[in-house]
Design an enzyme around this catalytic site. Structure first.
Site, PDB file in Angstrom:
ATOM      1  N   CYS A   8       0.019  13.169  -5.868  1.00  0.00           N
ATOM      2  CA  CYS A   8      -0.577  12.200  -4.945  1.00  0.00           C
ATOM      3  C   CYS A   8      -1.755  12.842  -4.233  1.00  0.00           C
ATOM      4  CB  CYS A   8       0.442  11.730  -3.917  1.00  0.00           C
ATOM      5  SG  CYS A   8      -0.236  10.619  -2.663  1.00  0.00           S
ATOM      6  N   GLU A  68       5.571   8.375 -11.780  1.00  0.00           N
ATOM      7  CA  GLU A  68       6.491   8.911 -10.766  1.00  0.00           C
ATOM      8  C   GLU A  68       5.698   9.644  -9.712  1.00  0.00           C
ATOM      9  OE1 GLU A  68       9.138  12.454  -9.427  1.00  0.00           O
ATOM     10  OE2 GLU A  68       7.121  12.332 -10.255  1.00  0.00           O
ATOM     11  N   ARG A 116      17.460  13.442  -3.948  1.00  0.00           N
ATOM     12  CA  ARG A 116      16.036  13.525  -4.281  1.00  0.00           C
ATOM     13  C   ARG A 116      15.490  12.121  -4.485  1.00  0.00           C
ATOM     14  NH1 ARG A 116      13.258  17.792  -6.363  1.00  0.00           N
ATOM     15  NH2 ARG A 116      11.280  17.423  -7.412  1.00  0.00           N
ATOM     16  N   ARG A 170      12.377   9.583  -5.119  1.00  0.00           N
ATOM     17  CA  ARG A 170      11.024   9.507  -5.659  1.00  0.00           C
ATOM     18  C   ARG A 170      10.679   8.047  -5.930  1.00  0.00           C
ATOM     19  NH1 ARG A 170      11.101  13.860  -3.939  1.00  0.00           N
ATOM     20  NH2 ARG A 170      10.344  15.824  -4.835  1.00  0.00           N
TER      21      ARG A 170
END
Length: 421
Positions: free
Chosen positions: A167, A205, A251, A253
């Site tokens: 990102c 992702e 986790r 995402r």
């Protein structure tokens, strides 16, 4: 084209040759991609340059011989540069094809191969990650995807584009937030490839924070590009947690899925969480681990003091010890990724320090997780090879995708494309 100054045939056939030649940046990628595709139509994208590189390698081994294109091609066909003796070779009869961008150590690839797919192109810039990728898949990824010389080798007519792209911030203040506004970011390179190649489906992702980045405008721009500029049906992205798909790791995402508009797909459901939950005990090392993973008494004191300082200020920072019946926090790069996932393991018998530490090895049974435990937390099987030093391994698994969560989502994508039932 960028050139480096080393090549070693050990990378191809396990033998050592003391030679030095000039190597184009993507030569090894071209050759290994050709090897994995020389029986299908994709080979035409790599054949000419692969044969030229093979000629160069053979010529340096046999300088007195006249090495022709035919000789080089025969050498390839007879397995001189074999790269299939790896844990996860390409499938002989795949159901679909995909490309693997920002490939890391192959989390996407492993998931897609498990579902019957064949990777026909991979790209990753990090040298250590490329080493791990090749050790497991027999293929060296191409380099920097922002370069046209790297993009130019992407084949046509593949089914799914996979990308765990980083990102990056991009400013859209006062703009429409369209395709041109993403220039200078890595998402632009993904979008440009989608625009050129028009795959049937895309699977992206990213970190959970993408959803709120720049007050949501970054994600809004990405979705606008995919939906309006590139012509894909893109349902609202979903936050997927690895702990819901068979690994004991918290986790989260964001997953972004898209289908080319002409396919007529108008709905999509992300996978439902697995019913069975797992704990750290199921991925814990079966045998006693090396003393080097156990913390020193001095290091423990430092961690406890650091945590107490933050707690006195009302902050939640600091180390954390995961019990066997619990699940781990997200494995991430950097020291804190390991310090927030310490474990109890009382099986240690040798307290002699292996590395230079201050103090002595603690007697409380507190240690770091091993790279293999991190691999299991991300859903990598035990036959997945870890050919790099621990520091690189932690970084690579911390940067990776969680394979079971990717696979569960990919399975839903492939159902829509009628590649799986």
């Amino acid at each position: 084209m960028k050139f480096t100054e080393k090549i070693n045939l050990e990378e191809f056939n396990g033998k050592k040759y003391k030679i030095r030649i000039v190597e184009a940046e993507n030569d090894e990628a071209i050759l290994t991609h050709y090897l994995h595709n020389n029986k299908n139509g994709v080979s035409k994208f790599y054949k000419k340059d692969a044969i030229n590189f093979a000629k160069t390698l053979i010529q340096y081994k046999y300088p007195e011989e006249n090495i022709t294109d035919k000789v080089a091609e025969e050498a390839i066909q007879y397995g001189l540069f074999d790269s299939f003796q790896v844990p996860f070779p390409p499938l002989e009869s795949p159901k679909f094809t995909f490309i693997d961008l920002f490939a890391g150590i192959g989390g996407f690839r492993l998931a897609m191969q498990n579902l019957g797919g064949k990777c026909i192109y991979s790209s990753e810039w990090d040298k250590e990650a490329k080493k791990t990728y090749k050790a497991n898949f027999g293929e060296t990824p191409f380099g920097d995807i922002t370069k046209e010389s790297t993009k130019s080798y992407i084949p046509d007519n593949f089914d799914v584009l996979c990308a765990g792209f980083p990102c990056q911030a991009f400013s859209i203040a006062g703009k429409r937030g369209g395709f041109e506004d993403t220039r200078g970011t890595l998402f632009f390179d993904v979008a440009e490839i989608i625009k050129r190649k028009k795959p049937k489906a895309i699977f992206l992702e990213n970190v959970k924070g993408l959803r709120s980045h720049d007050k949501g405008r970054t994600l809004e721009t990405i979705l606008n590009v995919l939906r309006n500029d590139l012509g894909y049906f893109v349902p609202d992205p979903e936050i997927i947690n690895a702990k819901d798909f068979g690994v004991p790791q918290n986790r989260e995402r964001i997953y972004i899925v898209g289908f080319r508009n002409d396919l007529g797909i108008k709905n999509f459901s992300y996978p439902k969480p697995f019913e069975r939950k797992v704990s750290f005990a199921e991925v814990k090392e079966e045998n006693v681990v090396s003393t080097k993973y156990y913390l020193s008494t001095q290091y423990l004191i430092t961690l406890r003091n650091h945590k107490e300082r933050h707690q006195s200020k009302g902050n939640g920072f600091g180390y954390n010890i995961i019990k066997d019946e619990e699940i781990a926090g997200a494995v991430v790069c950097g020291g804190m990724g390991r310090e927030r996932n310490l474990v109890y393991d009382y099986r240690i018998t040798d307290f002699t320090p292996i590395t230079k530490i201050k103090g002595v090895v603690n007697r409380e049974g507190i240690r770091k997780m091993t790279p293999r435990e991190w691999a299991r937390l991300q859903g990598f099987p035990d036959n997945y090879v870890i050919p790099v030093a621990d520091a690189s391994a932690y970084k690579q698994f911390g940067n990776s995708v969680a394979v079971p969560a990717i696979q569960a989502t990919a399975n839903e994508i492939l159902k829509k494309l009628n590649y799986v039932k």
